[in-house]
Design an enzyme around this catalytic site. Structure first.
Site, mmCIF file in Angstrom:
data_model
loop_
_atom_site.group_PDB
_atom_site.id
_atom_site.type_symbol
_atom_site.label_atom_id
_atom_site.label_comp_id
_atom_site.label_asym_id
_atom_site.label_seq_id
_atom_site.Cartn_x
_atom_site.Cartn_y
_atom_site.Cartn_z
ATOM 1 N N GLU A 41 39.075 -11.209 10.982
ATOM 2 C CA GLU A 41 38.435 -10.917 12.195
ATOM 3 C C GLU A 41 39.389 -10.952 13.246
ATOM 4 O O GLU A 41 40.701 -11.334 12.921
ATOM 5 C CB GLU A 41 37.161 -11.971 12.322
ATOM 6 N N CYS A 50 36.793 -5.087 7.586
ATOM 7 C CA CYS A 50 36.010 -5.481 6.548
ATOM 8 C C CYS A 50 36.576 -5.596 5.180
ATOM 9 O O CYS A 50 37.936 -5.249 4.988
ATOM 10 C CB CYS A 50 34.760 -4.573 6.162
ATOM 11 N N GLU A 52 36.247 -4.445 2.205
ATOM 12 C CA GLU A 52 36.674 -3.252 1.488
ATOM 13 C C GLU A 52 37.672 -2.365 2.114
ATOM 14 O O GLU A 52 38.514 -1.899 1.585
ATOM 15 C CB GLU A 52 35.065 -2.640 1.590
ATOM 16 N N CYS A 83 28.858 -2.401 4.662
ATOM 17 C CA CYS A 83 28.239 -1.772 6.185
ATOM 18 C C CYS A 83 28.722 -0.266 6.247
ATOM 19 O O CYS A 83 28.930 0.515 5.196
ATOM 20 C CB CYS A 83 29.048 -2.470 7.182
ATOM 21 N N CYS A 86 31.972 1.223 5.685
ATOM 22 C CA CYS A 86 32.566 0.776 4.502
ATOM 23 C C CYS A 86 32.073 1.791 3.273
ATOM 24 O O CYS A 86 32.889 2.170 2.471
ATOM 25 C CB CYS A 86 32.477 -0.740 4.160
HETATM 26 N N1 THU Z 1 32.047 -7.583 6.423
HETATM 27 C C1 THU Z 1 32.664 -7.394 5.485
HETATM 28 O O1 THU Z 1 33.717 -7.563 5.270
HETATM 29 N N2 THU Z 1 32.064 -6.238 4.590
HETATM 30 C C2 THU Z 1 30.710 -5.986 4.481
HETATM 31 O O2 THU Z 1 30.477 -5.199 3.699
HETATM 32 C C3 THU Z 1 29.878 -6.378 5.569
HETATM 33 C C4 THU Z 1 30.431 -7.188 6.606
HETATM 34 C C5 THU Z 1 32.374 -8.733 7.343
HETATM 35 C C6 THU Z 1 32.743 -8.139 8.549
HETATM 36 C C7 THU Z 1 32.625 -9.366 9.488
HETATM 37 O O3 THU Z 1 33.923 -10.061 9.380
HETATM 38 C C8 THU Z 1 31.818 -10.380 8.820
HETATM 39 O O4 THU Z 1 31.364 -9.715 7.658
HETATM 40 C C9 THU Z 1 30.249 -10.228 9.587
HETATM 41 O O5 THU Z 1 29.757 -9.186 9.936
#
Ligand code: THU
Length: 129
Positions: A41, A50, A52, A83, A86
């Site tokens: 983040e 993310c 992925e 998401c 991804c």
């Molecule tokens: N996030 C992922 O890393 N992968 C996903 O498939 C869903 C969401 C992360 C993004 C963010 O840092 C946190 O989860 C909350 O949305």
């Protein structure tokens, strides 16, 4: 290492001070190699990435371009689906029939095929005029 263990291990390194939601992802290529990634983040929220995306970046950096399985794990009550962005990123490097496993830290798993995760995907074939 198994995809599950790789995803659980890399999740520990997630940088998620804003959402407190740590995610780990691991992918396997035809060579048998496993690449992993976690969410990273940023204080400028949209700049976060993310798990992925991190795993895919590691695969590409290593010189491979196909994934044949993926595992995503987070600390939610139910297995967390990738998401939308991804799904598109995974689809770039995966055939439709590969399996993506979504999991909780408690061990619940849900398996879904790539073509079910992103039906009607936009892909490179559409770029041909
Ligand atoms: N996030 C992922 O890393 N992968 C996903 O498939 C869903 C969401 C992360 C993004 C963010 O840092 C946190 O989860 C909350 O949305």
């Amino acid at each position: 290492m198994s995809l599950k263990n790789a995803a659980i291990a890399v999740r520990e390194n997630a940088y998620a001070p804003y959402s407190q939601f740590k995610v780990g992802a691991a992918i396997r290529t035809p060579s048998g190699a496993v690449y992993s990634g976690c969410n990273v983040e940023n204080a400028a929220y949209p700049e976060g990435t993310c798990a992925e995306a991190g795993a895919i970046a590691a695969m590409i950096a290593a010189g491979e371009t196909e994934l044949v399985a993926a595992y995503v794990v987070a600390g939610a009550d139910k297995p967390v689906p990738p998401c939308g962005g991804c799904r598109q990123k995974l689809a770039e490097f995966a055939k439709g029939d590969i399996e993506i496993t979504m999991a909780t830290m408690a061990g619940e798993e849900q398996v879904i095929r790539m073509d079910a995760l992103l039906p009607g995907a936009f892909d490179a074939a559409f770029l041909k005029e």
